[in-house]
Write a protein that holds these residues in place. Structure first.
Motif, PDB file in Angstrom:
ATOM      1  N   THR A 217     -14.661   6.394  -4.735  1.00  0.00           N
ATOM      2  CA  THR A 217     -14.622   7.439  -3.712  1.00  0.00           C
ATOM      3  C   THR A 217     -14.366   8.797  -4.346  1.00  0.00           C
ATOM      4  O   THR A 217     -14.878   9.799  -3.868  1.00  0.00           O
ATOM      5  N   ARG A 218     -13.584   8.822  -5.429  1.00  0.00           N
ATOM      6  CA  ARG A 218     -13.347  10.086  -6.143  1.00  0.00           C
ATOM      7  C   ARG A 218     -14.635  10.602  -6.768  1.00  0.00           C
ATOM      8  O   ARG A 218     -14.928  11.788  -6.722  1.00  0.00           O
ATOM      9  N   TRP A 219     -15.380   9.678  -7.420  1.00  0.00           N
ATOM     10  CA  TRP A 219     -16.625  10.076  -8.093  1.00  0.00           C
ATOM     11  C   TRP A 219     -17.644  10.592  -7.091  1.00  0.00           C
ATOM     12  O   TRP A 219     -18.371  11.530  -7.369  1.00  0.00           O
ATOM     13  N   ASN A 220     -17.721   9.934  -5.946  1.00  0.00           N
ATOM     14  CA  ASN A 220     -18.779  10.237  -4.980  1.00  0.00           C
ATOM     15  C   ASN A 220     -18.408  11.290  -3.943  1.00  0.00           C
ATOM     16  O   ASN A 220     -19.291  11.991  -3.453  1.00  0.00           O
ATOM     17  N   TYR A 221     -17.125  11.381  -3.584  1.00  0.00           N
ATOM     18  CA  TYR A 221     -16.728  12.269  -2.485  1.00  0.00           C
ATOM     19  C   TYR A 221     -15.619  13.245  -2.844  1.00  0.00           C
ATOM     20  O   TYR A 221     -15.298  14.118  -2.061  1.00  0.00           O
ATOM     21  N   GLY A 222     -14.979  13.072  -4.004  1.00  0.00           N
ATOM     22  CA  GLY A 222     -13.860  13.916  -4.378  1.00  0.00           C
ATOM     23  C   GLY A 222     -12.544  13.272  -3.996  1.00  0.00           C
ATOM     24  O   GLY A 222     -12.505  12.176  -3.436  1.00  0.00           O
ATOM     25  N   PRO A 223     -11.447  13.935  -4.291  1.00  0.00           N
ATOM     26  CA  PRO A 223     -10.124  13.364  -4.020  1.00  0.00           C
ATOM     27  C   PRO A 223      -9.836  13.234  -2.526  1.00  0.00           C
ATOM     28  O   PRO A 223     -10.413  13.945  -1.707  1.00  0.00           O
ATOM     29  N   GLY A 224      -8.935  12.311  -2.214  1.00  0.00           N
ATOM     30  CA  GLY A 224      -8.455  12.177  -0.844  1.00  0.00           C
ATOM     31  C   GLY A 224      -9.095  11.075  -0.021  1.00  0.00           C
ATOM     32  O   GLY A 224      -8.762  10.921   1.158  1.00  0.00           O
ATOM     33  N   TRP A 225      -9.988  10.281  -0.595  1.00  0.00           N
ATOM     34  CA  TRP A 225     -10.688   9.257   0.182  1.00  0.00           C
ATOM     35  C   TRP A 225     -10.240   7.832  -0.111  1.00  0.00           C
ATOM     36  O   TRP A 225     -10.669   6.889   0.559  1.00  0.00           O
ATOM     37  N   GLU A 226      -9.372   7.654  -1.115  1.00  0.00           N
ATOM     38  CA  GLU A 226      -8.922   6.302  -1.447  1.00  0.00           C
ATOM     39  C   GLU A 226      -8.126   5.679  -0.301  1.00  0.00           C
ATOM     40  O   GLU A 226      -8.393   4.541   0.100  1.00  0.00           O
ATOM     41  N   GLN A 227      -7.149   6.403   0.218  1.00  0.00           N
ATOM     42  CA  GLN A 227      -6.316   5.843   1.288  1.00  0.00           C
ATOM     43  C   GLN A 227      -7.099   5.579   2.570  1.00  0.00           C
ATOM     44  O   GLN A 227      -6.916   4.530   3.186  1.00  0.00           O
ATOM     45  N   PRO A 228      -7.987   6.473   2.997  1.00  0.00           N
ATOM     46  CA  PRO A 228      -8.787   6.139   4.175  1.00  0.00           C
ATOM     47  C   PRO A 228      -9.611   4.863   4.003  1.00  0.00           C
ATOM     48  O   PRO A 228      -9.763   4.085   4.946  1.00  0.00           O
ATOM     49  N   LEU A 229     -10.126   4.624   2.792  1.00  0.00           N
ATOM     50  CA  LEU A 229     -10.870   3.382   2.557  1.00  0.00           C
ATOM     51  C   LEU A 229      -9.954   2.173   2.701  1.00  0.00           C
ATOM     52  O   LEU A 229     -10.306   1.187   3.355  1.00  0.00           O
ATOM     53  N   LEU A 230      -8.766   2.236   2.099  1.00  0.00           N
ATOM     54  CA  LEU A 230      -7.816   1.129   2.212  1.00  0.00           C
ATOM     55  C   LEU A 230      -7.370   0.940   3.658  1.00  0.00           C
ATOM     56  O   LEU A 230      -7.227  -0.201   4.123  1.00  0.00           O
ATOM     57  N   ASP A 231      -7.162   2.026   4.381  1.00  0.00           N
ATOM     58  CA  ASP A 231      -6.782   1.934   5.800  1.00  0.00           C
ATOM     59  C   ASP A 231      -7.882   1.249   6.604  1.00  0.00           C
ATOM     60  O   ASP A 231      -7.604   0.388   7.433  1.00  0.00           O
ATOM     61  N   ALA A 232      -9.132   1.614   6.342  1.00  0.00           N
ATOM     62  CA  ALA A 232     -10.256   1.000   7.047  1.00  0.00           C
ATOM     63  C   ALA A 232     -10.367  -0.477   6.705  1.00  0.00           C
ATOM     64  O   ALA A 232     -10.739  -1.295   7.549  1.00  0.00           O
ATOM     65  N   TYR A 233     -10.028  -0.834   5.470  1.00  0.00           N
ATOM     66  CA  TYR A 233     -10.054  -2.229   5.035  1.00  0.00           C
ATOM     67  C   TYR A 233      -8.879  -3.003   5.619  1.00  0.00           C
ATOM     68  O   TYR A 233      -8.908  -4.221   5.708  1.00  0.00           O
ATOM     69  N   GLY A 234      -7.813  -2.272   5.985  1.00  0.00           N
ATOM     70  CA  GLY A 234      -6.634  -2.907   6.581  1.00  0.00           C
ATOM     71  C   GLY A 234      -5.657  -3.454   5.560  1.00  0.00           C
ATOM     72  O   GLY A 234      -5.005  -4.468   5.797  1.00  0.00           O
TER      73      GLY A 234
END
Length: 68
Positions: A32-49
């Protein structure tokens, strides 16, 4: 699947196996950092639950960098 419901092919099943989900999540969150920049790791984990696991993430990222 083909239009008639028949098997048409598969994608990337060469390493298909049961494993620690963090083997995928560590690299998925990293990308997510490579593709979208910082700040997207936690939203991905939240969506994964799932809660962040820094130790497993670091371990699997080291394995990824080590290569095959």
């Amino acid at each position: 699947m083909a239009e008639d419901g028949a098997w048409a092919g598969h994608v990337d099943l060469g390493s298909l196996a049961l494993a620690d989900r963090w083997a995928d999540l560590a690299v998925a969150t990293w990308s997510t950092r490579w593709n979208y920049g910082p700040g997207w790791e936690q939203p991905l984990l939240d969506a994964y639950g799932i809660a962040d696991d820094p130790a497993r993430t670091a371990y699997h990222r080291l394995l990824w960098d080590a290569g095959p």
